[in-house]
Design a protein around this motif. Sequence first.
Motif, PDB file in Angstrom:
ATOM      1  N   UNK A 125      -7.002   7.284   3.218  1.00  0.00           N
ATOM      2  CA  UNK A 125      -6.107   7.735   2.147  1.00  0.00           C
ATOM      3  C   UNK A 125      -4.806   8.296   2.720  1.00  0.00           C
ATOM      4  N   UNK A 126      -4.936   9.145   3.736  1.00  0.00           N
ATOM      5  CA  UNK A 126      -3.744   9.717   4.366  1.00  0.00           C
ATOM      6  C   UNK A 126      -2.882   8.644   5.027  1.00  0.00           C
ATOM      7  N   UNK A 127      -3.529   7.684   5.705  1.00  0.00           N
ATOM      8  CA  UNK A 127      -2.785   6.614   6.372  1.00  0.00           C
ATOM      9  C   UNK A 127      -2.074   5.721   5.356  1.00  0.00           C
ATOM     10  N   UNK A 128      -2.766   5.389   4.272  1.00  0.00           N
ATOM     11  CA  UNK A 128      -2.136   4.552   3.242  1.00  0.00           C
ATOM     12  C   UNK A 128      -0.960   5.276   2.605  1.00  0.00           C
ATOM     13  N   UNK A 129      -1.176   6.533   2.244  1.00  0.00           N
ATOM     14  CA  UNK A 129      -0.115   7.313   1.606  1.00  0.00           C
ATOM     15  C   UNK A 129       1.068   7.524   2.552  1.00  0.00           C
ATOM     16  N   UNK A 132       5.840   2.802  10.343  1.00  0.00           N
ATOM     17  CA  UNK A 132       5.365   3.935   9.540  1.00  0.00           C
ATOM     18  C   UNK A 132       3.884   4.213   9.755  1.00  0.00           C
ATOM     19  N   UNK A 133       3.121   3.153   9.918  1.00  0.00           N
ATOM     20  CA  UNK A 133       1.691   3.301  10.158  1.00  0.00           C
ATOM     21  C   UNK A 133       1.431   3.966  11.503  1.00  0.00           C
ATOM     22  N   UNK A 134       2.167   3.568  12.531  1.00  0.00           N
ATOM     23  CA  UNK A 134       1.992   4.187  13.849  1.00  0.00           C
ATOM     24  C   UNK A 134       2.324   5.677  13.813  1.00  0.00           C
ATOM     25  N   UNK A 183      -1.937  -9.845   1.975  1.00  0.00           N
ATOM     26  CA  UNK A 183      -2.390  -8.685   1.206  1.00  0.00           C
ATOM     27  C   UNK A 183      -1.330  -7.592   1.300  1.00  0.00           C
ATOM     28  N   UNK A 184      -1.222  -6.764   0.274  1.00  0.00           N
ATOM     29  CA  UNK A 184      -0.325  -5.607   0.372  1.00  0.00           C
ATOM     30  C   UNK A 184      -0.865  -4.697   1.473  1.00  0.00           C
ATOM     31  N   UNK A 185       0.023  -4.093   2.240  1.00  0.00           N
ATOM     32  CA  UNK A 185      -0.430  -3.307   3.396  1.00  0.00           C
ATOM     33  C   UNK A 185      -1.375  -2.177   3.026  1.00  0.00           C
ATOM     34  N   UNK A 186      -1.293  -1.631   1.824  1.00  0.00           N
ATOM     35  CA  UNK A 186      -2.232  -0.560   1.453  1.00  0.00           C
ATOM     36  C   UNK A 186      -3.660  -1.095   1.346  1.00  0.00           C
ATOM     37  N   UNK A 187      -3.829  -2.326   0.867  1.00  0.00           N
ATOM     38  CA  UNK A 187      -5.161  -2.940   0.809  1.00  0.00           C
ATOM     39  C   UNK A 187      -5.632  -3.351   2.200  1.00  0.00           C
TER      40      UNK A 187
END
Length: 143
Positions: A89-93, A109-111, A37-41
Motif C-alpha cells: 500500500x505504501x509503495x503503491x501510494x 518514484x518506486x525506487x 498493466x497500470x503500475x499500481x496493479x
Amino acid sequence: MFKKKSVLTFLQAQVAAFLGGITDYGLMILLTEVFKLHFTFSILISGTVGAIINFSINRFWVFKNQSGYSSHINSQLFKFALVVLGSISLKSLGTFMFQKVFQIDYKIGRLITDLFVSYGFNYPLIKNWVFKVNDKQNVIQSN
C-alpha cells in the motif's frame, strides 16, 4: 555500540530484501511495460511474489535460529502478510504520488519510495514483530 549478531542479522535481512526486491521490481516493470498493466496493479502482483521470496529467505536463513524455526509459521505468515499489505500500500501510494504530483517516472518514484518503506517500515516490523524472539524461546534455544 552495535552487536556483531545484530549487524549480521541486519545484513542478512538486506540480502533477503534485495532478492525479494529485485524480483518485485523486475516483475513490476515486466507487467507494466510488456503486459500494459497500470503500475499500481503491477506493484500488487510483483509485491506479492517478492514477499514470498523475502519471507522464505528470512524464515529459513536470516531468523531461523531466533524465531522458533520449527513452530509458529502460521503466526509468522499472518504477521508477514499484514506487513506486506502495508508495504504494498505504501509503495503503491508513494509511487503514485511521485508520478502524479512530481511528474517523476514511476520506475524512479518506486525506487525512492522503496528506500523509505524498506528501512522505515518493513525491516523494523519483520525483525521486531514477525520474527521476534520471546524470552521463552531464548530459554529453550539456549538449553
